[in-house]
Design a protein around this motif. Structure first.
Motif, PDB file in Angstrom:
ATOM      1  N   ARG A 132      -1.857   1.639  -8.785  1.00 52.28           N
ATOM      2  CA  ARG A 132      -3.219   2.031  -9.125  1.00 52.28           C
ATOM      3  C   ARG A 132      -3.985   2.325  -7.832  1.00 52.28           C
ATOM      4  O   ARG A 132      -3.579   1.897  -6.755  1.00 52.28           O
ATOM      5  CB  ARG A 132      -3.959   0.922  -9.890  1.00 52.28           C
ATOM      6  N   PRO A 133      -5.125   3.015  -7.908  1.00 49.42           N
ATOM      7  CA  PRO A 133      -5.926   3.253  -6.702  1.00 49.42           C
ATOM      8  C   PRO A 133      -6.252   1.942  -5.985  1.00 49.42           C
ATOM      9  O   PRO A 133      -6.425   0.910  -6.629  1.00 49.42           O
ATOM     10  CB  PRO A 133      -7.195   3.916  -7.244  1.00 49.42           C
ATOM     11  N   SER A 171       4.402   2.108 -14.376  1.00 53.32           N
ATOM     12  CA  SER A 171       3.274   3.011 -14.621  1.00 53.32           C
ATOM     13  C   SER A 171       2.581   3.348 -13.306  1.00 53.32           C
ATOM     14  O   SER A 171       2.611   2.568 -12.359  1.00 53.32           O
ATOM     15  CB  SER A 171       2.270   2.400 -15.596  1.00 53.32           C
ATOM     16  N   ILE A 172       1.997   4.549 -13.284  1.00 49.43           N
ATOM     17  CA  ILE A 172       1.246   5.015 -12.118  1.00 49.43           C
ATOM     18  C   ILE A 172      -0.014   5.704 -12.616  1.00 49.43           C
ATOM     19  O   ILE A 172       0.037   6.482 -13.558  1.00 49.43           O
ATOM     20  CB  ILE A 172       2.058   6.026 -11.278  1.00 49.43           C
ATOM     21  N   VAL A 173      -1.133   5.393 -11.985  1.00 55.20           N
ATOM     22  CA  VAL A 173      -2.367   6.150 -12.188  1.00 55.20           C
ATOM     23  C   VAL A 173      -2.800   6.602 -10.805  1.00 55.20           C
ATOM     24  O   VAL A 173      -3.059   5.790  -9.924  1.00 55.20           O
ATOM     25  CB  VAL A 173      -3.475   5.299 -12.860  1.00 55.20           C
ATOM     26  N   TRP A 174      -2.851   7.916 -10.589  1.00 52.86           N
ATOM     27  CA  TRP A 174      -3.136   8.441  -9.256  1.00 52.86           C
ATOM     28  C   TRP A 174      -4.615   8.556  -8.954  1.00 52.86           C
ATOM     29  O   TRP A 174      -4.981   8.814  -7.829  1.00 52.86           O
ATOM     30  CB  TRP A 174      -2.476   9.802  -9.060  1.00 52.86           C
ATOM     31  N   GLY A 175      -5.499   8.372  -9.898  1.00 55.41           N
ATOM     32  CA  GLY A 175      -6.914   8.449  -9.551  1.00 55.41           C
ATOM     33  C   GLY A 175      -7.827   8.220 -10.725  1.00 55.41           C
ATOM     34  O   GLY A 175      -7.419   8.272 -11.876  1.00 55.41           O
ATOM     35  N   TYR A 176      -9.073   7.938 -10.424  1.00 52.81           N
ATOM     36  CA  TYR A 176     -10.127   7.777 -11.417  1.00 52.81           C
ATOM     37  C   TYR A 176     -11.277   8.676 -11.025  1.00 52.81           C
ATOM     38  O   TYR A 176     -11.576   8.844  -9.848  1.00 52.81           O
ATOM     39  CB  TYR A 176     -10.625   6.326 -11.456  1.00 52.81           C
ATOM     40  N   ARG A 177     -11.956   9.229 -11.991  1.00 54.35           N
ATOM     41  CA  ARG A 177     -13.094  10.106 -11.702  1.00 54.35           C
ATOM     42  C   ARG A 177     -14.154   9.414 -10.850  1.00 54.35           C
ATOM     43  O   ARG A 177     -14.668   9.976  -9.917  1.00 54.35           O
ATOM     44  CB  ARG A 177     -13.742  10.588 -12.997  1.00 54.35           C
ATOM     45  N   TRP A 178     -14.442   8.162 -11.160  1.00 53.59           N
ATOM     46  CA  TRP A 178     -15.515   7.467 -10.453  1.00 53.59           C
ATOM     47  C   TRP A 178     -15.124   7.088  -9.031  1.00 53.59           C
ATOM     48  O   TRP A 178     -15.960   6.692  -8.244  1.00 53.59           O
ATOM     49  CB  TRP A 178     -16.002   6.260 -11.230  1.00 53.59           C
ATOM     50  N   VAL A 179     -13.858   7.216  -8.666  1.00 52.65           N
ATOM     51  CA  VAL A 179     -13.440   6.941  -7.292  1.00 52.65           C
ATOM     52  C   VAL A 179     -13.541   8.206  -6.456  1.00 52.65           C
ATOM     53  O   VAL A 179     -13.630   8.153  -5.244  1.00 52.65           O
ATOM     54  CB  VAL A 179     -11.997   6.376  -7.276  1.00 52.65           C
ATOM     55  N   GLY A 180     -13.543   9.377  -7.111  1.00 49.86           N
ATOM     56  CA  GLY A 180     -13.645  10.638  -6.397  1.00 49.86           C
ATOM     57  C   GLY A 180     -12.354  11.071  -5.752  1.00 49.86           C
ATOM     58  O   GLY A 180     -12.349  11.736  -4.727  1.00 49.86           O
ATOM     59  N   GLN A 181     -11.220  10.684  -6.334  1.00 50.67           N
ATOM     60  CA  GLN A 181      -9.936  11.013  -5.737  1.00 50.67           C
ATOM     61  C   GLN A 181      -9.372  12.303  -6.324  1.00 50.67           C
ATOM     62  O   GLN A 181      -9.780  12.756  -7.386  1.00 50.67           O
ATOM     63  CB  GLN A 181      -8.956   9.874  -5.972  1.00 50.67           C
ATOM     64  N   THR A 219       0.860  -1.177   0.000  1.00 57.49           N
ATOM     65  CA  THR A 219       0.000   0.000   0.000  1.00 57.49           C
ATOM     66  C   THR A 219       0.896   1.227   0.000  1.00 57.49           C
ATOM     67  O   THR A 219       1.853   1.300   0.764  1.00 57.49           O
ATOM     68  CB  THR A 219      -0.892   0.050   1.266  1.00 57.49           C
ATOM     69  N   VAL A 220       0.573   2.186  -0.872  1.00 56.50           N
ATOM     70  CA  VAL A 220       1.295   3.453  -0.926  1.00 56.50           C
ATOM     71  C   VAL A 220       0.279   4.553  -0.658  1.00 56.50           C
ATOM     72  O   VAL A 220      -0.772   4.600  -1.299  1.00 56.50           O
ATOM     73  CB  VAL A 220       1.922   3.676  -2.329  1.00 56.50           C
ATOM     74  N   LEU A 221       0.548   5.428   0.319  1.00 53.17           N
ATOM     75  CA  LEU A 221      -0.332   6.566   0.569  1.00 53.17           C
ATOM     76  C   LEU A 221       0.152   7.748  -0.261  1.00 53.17           C
ATOM     77  O   LEU A 221       1.342   8.085  -0.238  1.00 53.17           O
ATOM     78  CB  LEU A 221      -0.364   6.936   2.038  1.00 53.17           C
ATOM     79  N   TYR A 222      -0.768   8.369  -0.986  1.00 46.16           N
ATOM     80  CA  TYR A 222      -0.449   9.538  -1.793  1.00 46.16           C
ATOM     81  C   TYR A 222      -1.570  10.546  -1.586  1.00 46.16           C
ATOM     82  O   TYR A 222      -2.726  10.250  -1.873  1.00 46.16           O
ATOM     83  CB  TYR A 222      -0.323   9.150  -3.267  1.00 46.16           C
ATOM     84  N   LYS A 223      -1.238  11.709  -1.055  1.00 41.96           N
ATOM     85  CA  LYS A 223      -2.224  12.736  -0.727  1.00 41.96           C
ATOM     86  C   LYS A 223      -3.364  12.149   0.119  1.00 41.96           C
ATOM     87  O   LYS A 223      -4.533  12.387  -0.120  1.00 41.96           O
ATOM     88  CB  LYS A 223      -2.764  13.395  -1.987  1.00 41.96           C
ATOM     89  N   ASN A 224      -2.978  11.331   1.090  1.00 41.55           N
ATOM     90  CA  ASN A 224      -3.886  10.694   2.052  1.00 41.55           C
ATOM     91  C   ASN A 224      -4.844   9.683   1.434  1.00 41.55           C
ATOM     92  O   ASN A 224      -5.848   9.338   2.051  1.00 41.55           O
ATOM     93  CB  ASN A 224      -4.661  11.744   2.852  1.00 41.55           C
ATOM     94  N   TRP A 225      -4.562   9.203   0.222  1.00 42.74           N
ATOM     95  CA  TRP A 225      -5.374   8.167  -0.416  1.00 42.74           C
ATOM     96  C   TRP A 225      -4.532   6.907  -0.549  1.00 42.74           C
ATOM     97  O   TRP A 225      -3.351   6.977  -0.880  1.00 42.74           O
ATOM     98  CB  TRP A 225      -5.848   8.607  -1.800  1.00 42.74           C
ATOM     99  N   PRO A 226      -5.123   5.720  -0.337  1.00 44.57           N
ATOM    100  CA  PRO A 226      -4.358   4.477  -0.487  1.00 44.57           C
ATOM    101  C   PRO A 226      -4.264   4.056  -1.957  1.00 44.57           C
ATOM    102  O   PRO A 226      -5.234   4.159  -2.715  1.00 44.57           O
ATOM    103  CB  PRO A 226      -5.174   3.460   0.307  1.00 44.57           C
ATOM    104  N   PHE A 227      -3.092   3.584  -2.342  1.00 47.59           N
ATOM    105  CA  PHE A 227      -2.864   3.061  -3.687  1.00 47.59           C
ATOM    106  C   PHE A 227      -2.214   1.688  -3.579  1.00 47.59           C
ATOM    107  O   PHE A 227      -1.469   1.414  -2.643  1.00 47.59           O
ATOM    108  CB  PHE A 227      -1.974   4.015  -4.492  1.00 47.59           C
ATOM    109  N   ALA A 228      -2.520   0.842  -4.545  1.00 51.22           N
ATOM    110  CA  ALA A 228      -1.988  -0.515  -4.571  1.00 51.22           C
ATOM    111  C   ALA A 228      -0.766  -0.573  -5.473  1.00 51.22           C
ATOM    112  O   ALA A 228      -0.819  -0.137  -6.623  1.00 51.22           O
ATOM    113  CB  ALA A 228      -3.053  -1.479  -5.080  1.00 51.22           C
ATOM    114  N   ALA A 229       0.323  -1.109  -4.949  1.00 55.91           N
ATOM    115  CA  ALA A 229       1.492  -1.415  -5.765  1.00 55.91           C
ATOM    116  C   ALA A 229       1.442  -2.913  -6.050  1.00 55.91           C
ATOM    117  O   ALA A 229       1.189  -3.718  -5.155  1.00 55.91           O
ATOM    118  CB  ALA A 229       2.771  -1.056  -5.018  1.00 55.91           C
TER     119      ALA A 229
END
Length: 166
Positions: A104-105, A142-152, A83-93
């Motif tokens: 990814r988120p 590759s990194i994707v920091w967010g998706y619109r439907w997740v609200g990040q 788990t990677v925290l980025y701007k207080n949101w959890p992301f999966a490595a």
């Protein structure tokens, strides 16, 4: 080339799947078509053993079928390793079978934006994966920091790893 054939039960045991999934996988082209011997389906041994070796190299080797009506899609399941925290949101490595690292988120979903790879199902069911800082990971592919439907935050921010500043 081996002339040995395996029963559905033997294929299921070798691949670690249920017997009913063996024929379903053959029907959808994931496994080779069986031949009928003594009125029962059998599979050539060599392609099954090759598939098993390929899956042994995968991280992980599980898969899942998703269906829409009569159409089926098969996705390899890849589990989050960190788990990677980025701007207080959890992301999966997670790491793919070729050793490439992706972020990814934190969400179990189909990932269809992997550069030069087939689609996968990212599993984030295990909440006990270790948390790491982005700086402590090897350079991700590759990194994707967010998706619109997740609200990040940074919703449109999609970056290939070498251009991402840690």
């Amino acid at each position: 080339m081996s002339d040995k054939y395996l029963t559905v039960t033997e294929v299921a045991d070798l691949l670690g799947i249920r017997e009913e999934n063996v024929l379903r996988m053959a029907q959808h082209g994931v496994l080779p078509q069986p031949v009928t011997i003594d009125g029962k389906p059998h599979f050539a041994e060599e392609p099954i053993l090759c598939r098993r070796e390929e899956e042994d190299d995968a991280v992980p080797s599980a898969g899942v079928y998703l269906s829409a009506g009569e159409d089926f899609c098969y996705f390899k399941v890849v589990k989050a390793t960190h788990t990677v925290l980025y701007k207080n949101w959890p992301f999966a490595a997670f790491t793919l079978w070729d050793g490439s690292l992706h972020i990814r988120p934190w969400l179990t979903h189909v990932v269809d934006d992997l550069p030069d790879h087939e689609n996968i199902l990212l599993s984030c069911e295990d909440a006990n994966v270790p948390e790491v800082r982005l700086e402590d990971l090897p350079e991700p592919n590759s990194i994707v920091w967010g998706y619109r439907w997740v609200g990040q935050h940074d919703l449109a921010d999609v970056a290939v790893a070498p251009t991402v500043k840690h």
